[in-house]
Design an enzyme around this catalytic site. Structure first.
Site, short mmCIF file in Angstrom:
data_model
loop_
_atom_site.label_atom_id
_atom_site.label_comp_id
_atom_site.label_asym_id
_atom_site.label_seq_id
_atom_site.Cartn_x
_atom_site.Cartn_y
_atom_site.Cartn_z
N PRO A 34 -3.98 -8.96 10.50
CG PRO A 34 -4.87 -10.99 10.82
CD PRO A 34 -5.46 -9.63 10.51
CB SER A 49 -6.48 0.88 8.19
OG SER A 49 -5.05 1.24 8.37
CB ILE A 50 -2.79 -2.93 8.99
CG1 ILE A 50 -2.13 -2.72 10.41
CG2 ILE A 50 -2.19 -1.71 8.40
CD1 ILE A 50 -0.68 -2.66 10.45
CB CYS A 61 -0.96 -0.17 1.12
SG CYS A 61 -0.33 -0.20 2.73
CG ASN A 106 -3.89 1.78 4.82
OD1 ASN A 106 -4.77 2.55 5.23
ND2 ASN A 106 -3.92 0.50 5.48
NE ARG A 144 -2.28 -5.37 13.48
CZ ARG A 144 -2.24 -4.16 14.02
NH1 ARG A 144 -1.14 -3.93 14.23
NH2 ARG A 144 -3.27 -3.43 13.98
#
Length: 307
Positions: free
Chosen positions: A165, A162-163, A131, A273, A168
């Site tokens: 697993p 907004s993100i 993104c 994103n 991450r």
């Protein structure tokens, strides 16, 4: 015969779900299958509500249906760790792969910069970078098409909410893949990428800072015009892509400050994103579909389908 390419989406998380919602409006891509690994996942339930077929057995659960359902393109929104195997299995069946993970086993694709090159050669796997890459590489390219860029550095700031697993787990891959694409697609001799995950509530909109060091004194008028022209190209598929400040010139440093607002399809508008990634991936798939429909490129022949 329908001009639409039938698609499978792998990964029913934030990105996969947002992608389905955009595909349902597309004239060129028809979502048919959603692939997950958890039978109880909300994403698979939502996909069924949208009328898609689903499997919770991963890509292996999709393979027996690829030919009978004429799946021609797949969008992988899982993780860099499993993408290579997913791509191998589907490419063998003649399915084009659009990779939304940072695996980057295929060439990088940033639509306003280099999509046309890929479509002409029918790459079987294209990588959508990240993104942060989709939001910033057009700006690096806007500077480097005016004059050589010795160094490009980007900072992508996204809201924690907004993100998911998958993202991450892939933070290191995110920085490596984005830095590589700043060089290979953006045109900088050296690239660096930083991601900041902001836990603030209410969540902040995606913000991106782009710094370029030009080799010679920057041509301010030409760079400013190039940046504005490139922003207009990105806005064709991400209307919320906006210049907040810049270009700011300080010696040989050119700084550009962007904000990305999403369409709010699946996650709220602060998650630009997500939107810039899914919109770029869909734009890539649609371009392949358009070229196939016009006869410019041919889909791979399928022996099993011809039998």
């Amino acid at each position: 015969m329908s001009k639409k390419l039938k698609a499978a989406i792998i990964g029913p998380g934030n990105i996969g779900t947002d992608l389905v919602m955009k595909m349902l409006r597309s004239e060129w891509i028809e979502p048919v299958w959603m692939v997950g690994i958890d039978p109880e996942s909300d994403g698979l339930k939502r996909a069924r509500e949208f009328g898609l077929k689903t499997t919770a057995e991963g890509v292996d659960g999709l393979l027996p249906h690829v030919l009978e359902d004429d799946i021609r393109i797949a969008f992988d929104a899982t993780s860099a760790y499993v993408h290579a195997e997913n791509s191998r299995k589907l490419n063998e069946l003649g399915v084009l792969m659009v990779d939304l993970t940072p695996a980057a086993i295929g060439p990088y694709c940033v639509p306003p910069v280099n999509l046309k090159q890929h479509v002409g050669t029918l790459e079987m796997n294209v990588n959508m970078v990240t993104c942060g890459g989709q939001a910033t590489i057009p700006m690096v390219a806007a500077v480097s098409r005016v004059q050589p860029v010795a160094y490009g550095e980007i900072v992508a700031t996204v809201s924690s909410r907004s993100i998911g697993p998958g993202t991450r787990k892939n933070i290191d891959e995110f920085t490596r893949t984005t830095a590589g694409a700043i060089e290979q697609v953006g045109g900088a001799k050296e690239g660096k990428a930083i991601i900041v995950v902001n836990p603030a509530e209410p969540p902040l909109m995606m913000r991106d800072t782009i710094h370029c060091l030009t080799e010679t004194e920057p041509d301010q008028d030409a760079i400013t015009a190039s940046v504005h022209a490139m922003i207009a190209e990105v806005q064709k598929y991400v209307p919320g892509y906006r210049l907040k400040n810049g270009p700011v010139f300080d010696g040989n440093r050119v700084s550009i400050f962007m904000e990305v607002e999403g369409l709010g399809d699946y996650l709220p508008k602060y998650a630009g994103n997500l939107d810039i990634m899914t919109a770029a991936a869909l734009r890539t798939g649609e371009m392949f579909a358009e070229e196939i429909a016009s006869g410019t490129i041919q889909l791979p022949r399928r022996e099993a389908a011809l039998a």
